[in-house]
Enzyme design. Structure first.
Site, short mmCIF file in Angstrom:
data_model
loop_
_atom_site.label_atom_id
_atom_site.label_comp_id
_atom_site.label_asym_id
_atom_site.label_seq_id
_atom_site.Cartn_x
_atom_site.Cartn_y
_atom_site.Cartn_z
N GLY A 167 0.80 -1.21 0.00
CA GLY A 167 0.00 0.00 0.00
C GLY A 167 0.83 1.26 0.00
CB ALA A 168 4.34 1.88 -0.50
N GLY A 214 -0.59 7.99 0.14
CA GLY A 214 -1.00 8.11 1.52
C GLY A 214 0.04 7.72 2.55
CB ILE A 215 -0.41 6.09 5.86
CG1 ILE A 215 -1.36 7.15 6.42
CG2 ILE A 215 0.48 5.54 6.97
CD1 ILE A 215 -2.43 6.58 7.34
N GLY A 216 1.18 4.76 3.41
CA GLY A 216 2.17 3.79 2.95
C GLY A 216 3.31 4.44 2.20
CB SER A 236 -8.20 0.50 11.60
OG SER A 236 -9.21 1.49 11.63
CE1 TYR A 281 -10.61 -0.70 6.70
CE2 TYR A 281 -11.25 0.39 8.74
CZ TYR A 281 -10.33 0.17 7.73
OH TYR A 281 -9.10 0.79 7.78
#
Length: 310
Positions: free
Chosen positions: A21-22, A25-27, A150, A175
């Protein structure tokens, strides 16, 4: 630590780090920080154009960075297996694995290519399969596995009677279950490693709340426009109120990945409600303490992905 202060990472020269997930965003923030500390960073992405743009951004910040772009769709076990085979064939040990990628709140129930509920299948089962595929490379490096949970997991539970939300699909509940599963997997991995002498350590992090693409417009999952929630989060973040930024939200995973004394630990923001603020060790939420659930989920997950993690 003020909002603009950052953790000081150790020298990671000679280390290989993989961050899912890079591509944004955060990744992306996590990957860039690792690259800046000298690590070789593997960036496996579903959208190669977005991945290439992310690599370009990282190398613009850190011209000497070593970043390897790979293909990965966590909603496809075939794609996970293909990446695992390719990286194992290369033989380079993996020192740090950060399972950061995820999908959040598709308006209607959807499934992965393998028939799993999309959030559970992507956020949890895809990472289970990937860690299993890369376990030899993690073991030889005495690696660290960090799974991003989360705040949604704080009051979540595993719905053993309806794991794939086939009988009753509640988007937020599904989720929360998926992100609780991520945390339980990481904690159980650490326990099994200690018992089996695998040499792998694990930790759980959560980023708090920050403006990212998770709740933004995502036509590919049926969300044509930004949610009210993400608009509010952007407003608060821009004013330094309550929530974090992608950069500050990356800090818990970075701390979880580099604190050598944190095996089995839990890291998150230390501000009000754990929504933002400096990263620090946190008391695990009650659902994370259910060791029986973690062991049962491990066995069920191995059965679902069709391979053993050992």
């Amino acid at each position: 630590m003020a909002r603009n202060e950052r953790l000081t990472l150790p020298d990671l020269g000679g280390r290989r780090v993989l961050v899912t997930g890079a591509s944004d965003g955060i990744g992306l923030e996590i990957a860039a920080r690792f690259a800046g500390a000298g690590a070789e960073v593997v960036v496996p992405v579903r959208n190669r154009d977005k991945g290439a743009a992310a690599v370009a951004r990282i190398t613009a910040q850190h011209p000497d960075a070593s970043v390897l772009l790979e293909d990965l769709d966590l909603s496809s076990l075939e794609s996970v297996s293909t990446l695992g085979e390719r990286l194992r064939a290369g033989g380079t040990p993996i020192d740090v694995f950060v399972g950061n990628a995820g999908v959040m709140n598709p308006p209607e129930r959807q499934t992965t290519r393998d028939g799993f509920e999309l959030q559970f299948g992507t956020n949890h089962l895809g990472h289970v399969a990937l860690v299993g595929a890369l376990l030899p490379l993690l073991r030889v490096a005495d690696g660290r596995v960090v799974m991003q949970s989360s705040v949604a997991a704080q009051r979540a539970s595993i719905r053993w009677d309806d794991l794939q939300s086939e009988q009753d699909y509640d988007v937020a509940r599904a989720y929360g279950q998926s992100k609780l599963a991520c945390a339980l997997f990481a904690l159980e991995l650490g326990r099994r490693s200690r018992t089996g002498g695998w040499g792998i350590t694990s930790a759980v992090s959560h980023p708090g709340v920050a403006p990212t693409s998770l709740l933004a417009a995502r036509p590919e999952i049926g969300r044509s426009g930004d949610t009210v929630a993400v608009r509010m989060i952007r407003w608060l973040s821009a004013r330094g109120l309550l929530v974090g930024t992608p950069a500050s939200a990356a800090e818990p995973a970075l701390l979880a990945a580099t604190d050598t004394d944190l095996d089995g630990g839990f890291v998150g923001p230390t501000g009000p409600g754990q929504l933002g603020g400096p990263a620090g060790r946190r008391k695990p939420w009650a659902p994370l303490l259910r060791d029986d659930d973690a062991a049962r989920l491990w066995d069920v997950s191995e059965s679902l992905v069709g391979s053993a993690v050992s």
